[in-house]
Design a protein around this motif. Structure first.
Motif, PDB file in Angstrom:
ATOM      1  N   ASN A 263      -6.816 -11.482   6.505  1.00  0.00           N
ATOM      2  CA  ASN A 263      -6.583 -10.016   6.006  1.00  0.00           C
ATOM      3  C   ASN A 263      -6.206  -9.040   6.861  1.00  0.00           C
ATOM      4  N   LYS A 264      -6.701  -9.091   8.303  1.00  0.00           N
ATOM      5  CA  LYS A 264      -6.467  -7.973   9.134  1.00  0.00           C
ATOM      6  C   LYS A 264      -5.290  -8.184   9.532  1.00  0.00           C
TER       7      LYS A 264
ATOM      8  N   THR B  18      -1.543  -7.535  10.210  1.00  0.00           N
ATOM      9  CA  THR B  18      -0.370  -6.285   9.677  1.00  0.00           C
ATOM     10  C   THR B  18       0.708  -6.998   9.159  1.00  0.00           C
ATOM     11  N   ILE B  19       1.339  -6.090   8.225  1.00  0.00           N
ATOM     12  CA  ILE B  19       2.615  -6.667   7.758  1.00  0.00           C
ATOM     13  C   ILE B  19       3.740  -6.949   8.955  1.00  0.00           C
TER      14      ILE B  19
ATOM     15  N   GLU C 222       3.196  -7.757  11.923  1.00  0.00           N
ATOM     16  CA  GLU C 222       2.760  -9.148  12.776  1.00  0.00           C
ATOM     17  C   GLU C 222       3.326 -10.158  11.783  1.00  0.00           C
TER      18      GLU C 222
ATOM     19  N   LYS D 174      11.595  -4.903   9.810  1.00  0.00           N
ATOM     20  CA  LYS D 174      10.908  -4.830   8.660  1.00  0.00           C
ATOM     21  C   LYS D 174      11.851  -4.368   7.338  1.00  0.00           C
TER      22      LYS D 174
ATOM     23  N   THR E 105       3.569  -4.945   1.016  1.00  0.00           N
ATOM     24  CA  THR E 105       2.180  -4.044   0.928  1.00  0.00           C
ATOM     25  C   THR E 105       1.526  -4.085  -0.530  1.00  0.00           C
TER      26      THR E 105
ATOM     27  N   ARG F  77       0.067  -7.498  -1.345  1.00  0.00           N
ATOM     28  CA  ARG F  77      -1.393  -7.699  -0.747  1.00  0.00           C
ATOM     29  C   ARG F  77      -2.455  -6.819  -1.346  1.00  0.00           C
TER      30      ARG F  77
END
Length: 383
Positions: free
Chosen positions: A340-341, A343-344, A346, A356, A372, A375
């Motif tokens: 959960n840590k 990033t989008i 990554e 992106k 986003t 999540r």
């Protein structure tokens, strides 16, 4: 500042920008050198075409060189067409057959031979003063406008086919280059439509309007050139090409029908299972530059059969087919509480995307929401 000084100033700035970019493209070391060279030639021809205000300051009266400079505009759009062709296809090479694009330029100059190029200065002056009644100039303007319509139509058709070929055979993010080329061509089309309006006023009772439109065209052209430079410098990997030998699936299906051939359903089912098993087990979609040729070699199914299987039987472009697996992989990561840590950004690199915007577009197409938002929905459902 009066109209003449403004026109000269804008012309100088426009020439500097165009020639500077042309020099950069000629000297920049790139893999696809021919594309850079063709666009540099396009910029130089454009610079010559718009240099009238400066030439008029130093040259009195009409001349053969001046008329030749005016007709060089007939080379602009053909060179741009060849540039787009070189960007779309990696194996593009200039060939003898491309000389045909010189025909309009040669025709207009041959037409001007009897009553302009081969006569004395007095006759040249009379020719220019009575330009509205000169059949040669009227013909040249009509031919120029026809050329604009024909070539831009050809460019849009070319881009449409290239985009479709890319979607059917590649799964990288370089599809962005075709979207950008479409935008760039659309802007250039608008510019040339304005040129047509300018020419209409030039041969009307209001020639002064044509001069003001010319200033607007020069300013517009500067912005287009700067936009191209900005895009090229910020996206050096944008312009990558496809193989011109590739065929659209619709053409492959048509060839099979004409040859009386059809793919056996049982064989298709076996190949489909083999393909899906390979995608799940080996995860080739993690490679951002994956092509249908890569998959074909790995599972030993001919590219032709594989292309028909994915694009026709599954009714999906290869691009979307691969992205489906990438998005599913991304969704698994987003669902994983231990990650959960992450990033989008990554996540998108980890699952095979390198853009992106492409990741967000594909994710929303597949799930109806952004990564986003997805999540956040997962987090809220756990509360």
């Amino acid at each position: 500042m009066d109209k003449i000084n403004l026109l000269v100033l804008v012309t100088v700035i426009s020439l500097f920008i165009s020639l500077f970019l042309a020099f950069f493209l000629f000297t920049f070391k790139a893999k696809h050198k021919i594309s850079n060279t063709l666009f540099a030639i396009f910029l130089i021809i454009t610079a010559i075409d718009v240099s009238d205000p400066l030439i008029n300051l130093s040259v009195n009266g009409p001349s053969n060189l001046g008329m030749l400079k005016n007709t060089i505009a007939f080379l602009q759009i053909p060179v741009f067409y060849l540039y787009v062709l070189s960007v779309c296809y990696s194996d593009f090479k200039l060939k003898l057959k491309h000389i045909i694009h010189l025909l309009p330029f040669l025709i207009v100059n041959l037409i001007l031979l009897p009553r302009f190029y081969t006569v004395d200065v007095a006759s040249k002056i009379d020719f220019i003063l009575n330009r509205q009644n000169m059949v040669e100039l009227q013909f040249n303007h009509i031919l120029f406008h026809i050329q604009i319509v024909v070539y831009f139509a050809a460019v849009f058709i070319l881009l449409r086919k290239a985009k479709k070929l890319y979607l059917e055979n590649y799964a990288g993010t370089n599809i962005d280059s075709y979207y950008w080329l479409f935008q760039f061509t659309s802007v250039l089309t608008i510019l040339y439509l304005i040129v047509i309006v300018k020419n209409i006023f030039k041969f009307s009772e209001y020639p002064h309007i044509s001069e003001w439109i010319k200033i607007g065209i020069l300013i517009f052209q500067m912005f287009i050139t700067c936009w191209y430079l900005y895009k090229a410098l910020n996206n050096p990997g944008l312009f990558r090409n496809i193989d011109s030998k590739l065929k659209l699936v619709s053409d492959l299906i048509l060839e099979e029908k004409k040859g009386g051939q059809t793919m056996e359903k049982e064989g298709s089912n076996e190949e489909l299972f083999k393909l899906q098993q390979y995608m799940v087990d080996e995860k080739p979609f993690l490679n951002p530059a994956l092509t249908i040729q890569d998959v074909s070699g790995a599972i030993r199914i001919p590219v032709r059969n594989l292309s028909v299987l994915i694009n026709h039987t599954l009714d999906q472009h290869f691009y979307d087919f691969v992205n489906t697996y990438r998005i599913n992989e991304a969704m698994d990561i987003l669902k994983d509480d231990t990650k959960n840590k992450v990033t989008i950004l990554e996540i998108l690199y980890e699952v095979g995307f390198n853009s992106k915007s492409s990741f967000n577009t594909a994710f929303k197409k597949h799930t109806g929401t952004t990564p986003t938002s997805y999540r956040k929905l997962l987090k809220n459902s756990d509360l």
